[in-house]
Structure formats: structure tokens, C-alpha cells
Design a protein around this motif. Structure first.
Motif, mmCIF file in Angstrom:
data_model
loop_
_atom_site.group_PDB
_atom_site.id
_atom_site.type_symbol
_atom_site.label_atom_id
_atom_site.label_comp_id
_atom_site.label_asym_id
_atom_site.label_seq_id
_atom_site.Cartn_x
_atom_site.Cartn_y
_atom_site.Cartn_z
ATOM 1 N N UNK A 29 0.944 -1.221 -0.163
ATOM 2 C CA UNK A 29 -0.058 -0.068 0.074
ATOM 3 C C UNK A 29 0.878 1.228 -0.116
ATOM 4 N N UNK A 30 0.844 2.208 -1.093
ATOM 5 C CA UNK A 30 1.393 3.325 -1.069
ATOM 6 C C UNK A 30 0.272 4.488 -0.621
ATOM 7 N N UNK A 31 0.906 5.378 0.111
ATOM 8 C CA UNK A 31 0.297 6.606 0.687
ATOM 9 C C UNK A 31 0.887 7.667 0.228
ATOM 10 N N UNK A 32 0.286 9.002 0.703
ATOM 11 C CA UNK A 32 0.818 10.169 0.115
ATOM 12 C C UNK A 32 2.292 10.169 0.753
ATOM 13 N N UNK A 33 2.626 9.984 2.076
ATOM 14 C CA UNK A 33 3.938 10.230 2.359
ATOM 15 C C UNK A 33 4.554 8.907 3.368
ATOM 16 N N UNK A 34 3.698 7.533 3.059
ATOM 17 C CA UNK A 34 4.111 6.462 3.637
ATOM 18 C C UNK A 34 3.689 5.287 2.697
ATOM 19 N N UNK A 35 4.545 4.425 2.934
ATOM 20 C CA UNK A 35 4.323 2.880 2.097
ATOM 21 C C UNK A 35 4.377 1.939 3.096
ATOM 22 N N UNK B 273 9.710 6.869 -2.207
ATOM 23 C CA UNK B 273 8.934 5.783 -2.675
ATOM 24 C C UNK B 273 7.624 5.748 -2.313
ATOM 25 N N UNK B 274 7.096 7.099 -2.140
ATOM 26 C CA UNK B 274 5.408 7.265 -1.776
ATOM 27 C C UNK B 274 4.861 8.121 -2.909
ATOM 28 N N UNK B 275 3.655 8.322 -2.621
ATOM 29 C CA UNK B 275 2.970 9.416 -3.554
ATOM 30 C C UNK B 275 3.486 10.826 -3.465
ATOM 31 N N UNK B 276 4.061 11.040 -2.299
ATOM 32 C CA UNK B 276 4.671 12.498 -2.445
ATOM 33 C C UNK B 276 5.951 12.399 -3.218
ATOM 34 N N UNK B 277 6.677 11.353 -3.363
ATOM 35 C CA UNK B 277 7.913 11.121 -4.116
ATOM 36 C C UNK B 277 7.465 11.203 -5.651
ATOM 37 N N UNK C 122 17.191 5.520 -15.941
ATOM 38 C CA UNK C 122 18.479 6.015 -15.268
ATOM 39 C C UNK C 122 18.269 5.939 -13.738
ATOM 40 N N UNK C 123 19.321 5.758 -13.051
ATOM 41 C CA UNK C 123 19.344 5.446 -11.865
ATOM 42 C C UNK C 123 18.847 6.676 -11.013
ATOM 43 N N UNK C 124 17.896 6.663 -10.079
ATOM 44 C CA UNK C 124 17.115 7.886 -9.282
ATOM 45 C C UNK C 124 17.368 7.320 -7.974
ATOM 46 N N UNK C 125 17.744 8.234 -6.935
ATOM 47 C CA UNK C 125 17.650 7.989 -5.581
ATOM 48 C C UNK C 125 15.991 7.903 -5.234
ATOM 49 N N UNK C 126 16.109 6.779 -4.567
ATOM 50 C CA UNK C 126 14.712 6.280 -4.119
ATOM 51 C C UNK C 126 14.446 6.682 -2.478
ATOM 52 N N UNK C 127 15.234 6.781 -1.830
ATOM 53 C CA UNK C 127 15.225 6.675 -0.350
ATOM 54 C C UNK C 127 14.737 8.307 0.128
ATOM 55 N N UNK D 67 11.629 -0.277 -6.429
ATOM 56 C CA UNK D 67 12.742 -0.595 -5.847
ATOM 57 C C UNK D 67 12.891 -0.368 -4.340
ATOM 58 N N UNK D 68 12.523 1.181 -4.109
ATOM 59 C CA UNK D 68 12.469 1.532 -2.515
ATOM 60 C C UNK D 68 11.431 0.510 -1.721
#
Length: 439
Positions: free
Chosen positions: A107-113, A133-137, A163-168, A200-201
Motif C-alpha cells: 500500500x502506497x500513501x501520500x507520505x508512507x508506504x 518511494x511514496x505518493x509524495x515522491x 536512469x538511476x534515481x535515488x529512491x530513499x 526498488x525502494x
């Protein structure tokens, strides 16, 4: 609403999340009757009042019991004097009701997963420290690309590379995406890369080595409105056909679970849609016990002194139409905006422009230059080195930008003010040429 409907008792689930408010109404059998999903834009209270008023106007003052959940639900539950259910438990309750054979939930939310393991050793995992890795991202990347979050799926469909993109961290991701945009990378490739970063995250950051397998249920707004994200999760997890399921109403499952709890919790009290609306309208605002900094000005006199001091330091201005002689152009090509300023020999500011970069810094700078070209000066424009980032690319852009007059405004690396180059044939919009270029 019929007399039979008035005799029924309903259950209301209110999910106040970090970016959206969801309200779900279920009947006595647990079937969803009505629901509303809406972004609250940091105004949860007014958004919920509008939703409840809308539901009451459309379906009447339905009686029932209510429960609140969500990351912003605790204060709302206290305001409405309603029971609160933790969102992971509410999500799990709805999944076990509708998919009793499910093995895991993503489950992916706005600012949490969240990753919820239902079979084997039950376990719940949730990232609550960063919005990576969330909706905010996804919202952040979509804003940089100049598109809506719901358009990311369509955009990613035309990708040809990742492309490699930081996910954290969304901030680190922006530092990866900005150079790609400045280098001319396709928006479709960046959109696909961002969605891959989310996958990935979740798999590596939350699962932490524990396999996510079997029948997996995909929930949350991002997975509801970005189908390509679901497809990438299915590929990343190696799921077979029928193992990865995104329900039709994936974005309201947590609110659905809260509604199911409303009929089971002993502290749930009878209420109605109209009473909930009235209660939240009349409720006092929650006390703000947050620590605050000291004010910048202790008195009104200090503020006025500050204003007077800064008013003395201002750019002298002059109308561009009245200018004669050489003009000097400066371009500040930043990470999120492009700024253009033009001054005359006396240092008067005769033109300025400030434009947000919406996914294409080159097009933004070009439009600013063309806007300057539409004004009617009789002066000669000269250039000075722009102070922004990634200048080689922008220098090439400005060199090929078409200006209709006898002057090409070129971003130069030289420190001195140098005459701009002459157009060889402006009406045909060919590139400029000088003796230096030909040699």
C-alpha cells in the motif's frame, strides 16, 4: 432516499491522510454504498466538511456509526469524539474481508508506504521517516516534469531507458532528475525511472530480504491512478498472472476498513452524516502546542525601520521603450526557475522575468528570451555570463535561439561584456553566424 434506506444503519469510515481525505459508507452487509476521495491541500477540516455536506445533500442524513483512521486522523477523532483505528489495521481488516486468501499487501500513501504479510508469519512494515518511494515522491517528480501525477503512467509508456534515481529521499531524487532534464533527457525516460525507483525502494527498503510472493494486493492512490506502477511491481516481484491484484477501489481500502471497524468497536456511538458535519463545523480548533521561534520584530517600530532601510536599496528602473544605446542581459538558470534581467549602461533595470521551470529548462529560457524580443527597444543587447547551473547546455540553447532583430542574445562564458552576434537571415529562422564561427 427511500423509507427502506432510512431504516438501515450504515457505517462510515473516514481516512484523513497526509494528502487526501477519503470517506466511505458501507451498509449492514459491509458493501460499499458511496465514497469520496479528495485532496485536502493541507486543509483537512474544511475538506471533510465539504465532503460530508456533499454526501448529506446527495443521499440524505444517513444514520450509522463512524470510525477515523489515517496519519492525520488522531486529532480529527478527538475533535469529533470518534474512535480511532491505526491505518495498517484498517487496511488489513478490509483486505481480509474481501480477499481472505491474500498473502501480502503493498500500500502506497501520500507520505508512507506499507508492506503487510498476511500468510506465514504475519507482519506489518511501514516507512514513517521519509516520503521516499511514496505518493509524495511521485508528486515531486511529476511537478519537475510539468505533468500531473496521474499522467506519469502514460508518460512512462514511451520510455526507452532507465536512469538511476535515488529512491530513499525525494530531495535526493530531485538532485538526480534536475541534471537529466538539463542534459535533455526524455521526460518519458525520467518518468519510468522514477516509477522504477518507487518499486526498488518498496521491495528492498521495506521487505528487507523477506520475499513478497503469492497473492499480492496493491492498494493506495498512486497504485490506483498509475497503472504502469502496478505493472512494474508485478515484473519486479516476478508475479504470475492472477497473483498481483489491484482492486477496483484500491484508493479507499483503508477507509473501507475503518468503516468495517465502526460496527465492531464497543466505543462506536450512533451518529449521522448531518451530525458529523455539524460537529466538525462547531468544534474548536485543536490546541497548537508546537514550539515557535521568537518574532523577527518585537515592536511595530522595528518593523517600520526595517522596511525603510530596505526601501533605500532598490534597483533604479526605466522603461524599456525609452532605452537607447547598449543593453546588458543576465540569465540566472537555476534548478527550479529561470530568471532574466536586462540593464542599460547607467545600471537601470529595464526588463526582468521570473519563470518556474516545468520540466524543460531550455524551453523556459527560450520563452523568456522571445518575450524580451517582443518588446520594442531600439538598443543593442549584450550578454554577461549567467550565474546558473549546467551552463554549457544553456549556452548552446541560447546560441541557437531565434531573435527577430539584428541581435542574437548569447549566453557567454566570458567575464567581459561582449557584442552579441548578428543574424544571417532572421525571417527564415536560421542559426546565426559570425566571422569567428566561420573560422
Amino acid at each position: 432516499m427511500t423509507a427502506e434506506d432510512s431504516a438501515k444503519t450504515y457505517r462510515f469510515g473516514i481516512d484523513a491522510g497526509s494528502k487526501t481525505v477519503k470517506v466511505v459508507i458501507v451498509d449492514e452487509d459491509g458493501t460499499v454504498v458511496n465514497s469520496i476521495y479528495r485532496r485536502h491541500l493541507s486543509n483537512i477540516r474544511e475538506t471533510l466538511v465539504d465532503i460530508l455536506h456533499n454526501l448529506t445533500w446527495r443521499y440524505g442524513d444517513l444514520p450509522g456509526k463512524a470510525t477515523v483512521t489515517g496519519s492525520a486522523g488522531i486529532a480529527l477523532a478527538e475533535m469529533l469524539k470518534l474512535p480511532f483505528v491505526q491505518e495498517v489495521l484498517a487496511t488489513e481488516r478490509a483486505v481480509r474481508e474481501l480477499y481472505p486468501d491474500a498473502d501480502a499487501v503493498i500500500e502506497l500513501g501520500g507520505e508512507d508506504a506499507k508492506v503487510i504479510y498476511l500468510s506465514g508469519n504475519p507482519e506489518q512494515r511501514m516507512n514513517a521517516t521519509c516520503a521516499g518511494g511514496t505518493g509524495g515522491f511521485i508528486d515531486s517528480i511529476a511537478f519537475m516534469l510539468g505533468v500531473r501525477s496521474s499522467d506519469m503512467s502514460r508518460l512512462a509508456g514511451g520510455a526507452s531507458r532507465i536512469y538511476p534515481i535515488a529512491s530513499r529521499c525525494a530531495v535526493f531524487a530531485q538532485t538526480d532528475v534536475r541534471p537529466l532534464l538539463n542534459a535533455g533527457a526524455k521526460k518519458s525516460d525520467i518518468a519510468a525511472s522514477a516509477l522504477e525507483a518507487v518499486v526498488r525502494q518498496t521491495i528492498t527498503g521495506l521487505a528487507c530480504g523477506r520475499p513478497i510472493e503469492g497473492k499480492v494486493i496493491f492498494l493506495g492512490g498512486p497504485l490506483q491512478f498509475i497503472p504502469d506502477l502496478v505493472r512494474r511491481f508485478q515484473i519486479g516481484l516476478g508475479l504470475k498472472r492472477g497473483e498481483g491484484i489491484r482492486p477496483r477501489w484500491a484508493h479507499i481500502f483503508t477507509a473501507h476498513g475503518a468503516a468495517l471497524y465502526a460496527g465492531e468497536l464497543p466505543e462506536s456511538k450512533p451518529t449521522s452524516l448531518g451530525q458529523l458535519e455539524k460537529c466538525i463545523r462547531q468544534a474548536d480548533a485543536p490546541e497548537d502546542d508546537l514550539m515557535r521561534l521568537e518574532p523577527l520584530f518585537a515592536t511595530d517600530e522595528e518593523r517600520e525601520t526595517f522596511k525603510e532601510r530596505h526601501a533605500r536599496v532598490d534597483f533604479p528602473r526605466k522603461r524599456l521603450f525609452d532605452c537607447k544605446g547598449p543593453l546588458y542581459l543576465g540569465i540566472d538558470a537555476g534548478s527550479t526557475t529561470v530568471k532574466t534581467a536586462v540593464i542599460d549602461d547607467a545600471g537601470n533595470l529595464v526588463y526582468s522575468c521570473y519563470t518556474p521551470v516545468q520540466g524543460d529548462a531550455l524551453a523556459t529560457a527560450t520563452e523568456e528570451l522571445l518575450d524580451f524580443d517582443r518588446s520594442p527597444p531600439t538598443s543593442t543587447a549584450r550578454t554577461k555570463r549567467p550565474p546558473g547551473l549546467h551552463m554549457p547546455r544553456r549556452r548552446d540553447m541560447v546560441r541557437t535561439c531565434c531573435v527577430r532583430r539584428s541581435v542574437l542574445i548569447q549566453a557567454s562564458w566570458r567575464r567581459r561584456r561582449t557584442p552579441a552576434r548578428q543574424w544571417s537571415s532572421c525571417p527564415t529562422r536560421r542559426s546565426c553566424s559570425t566571422s569567428a564561427d566561420r573560422t
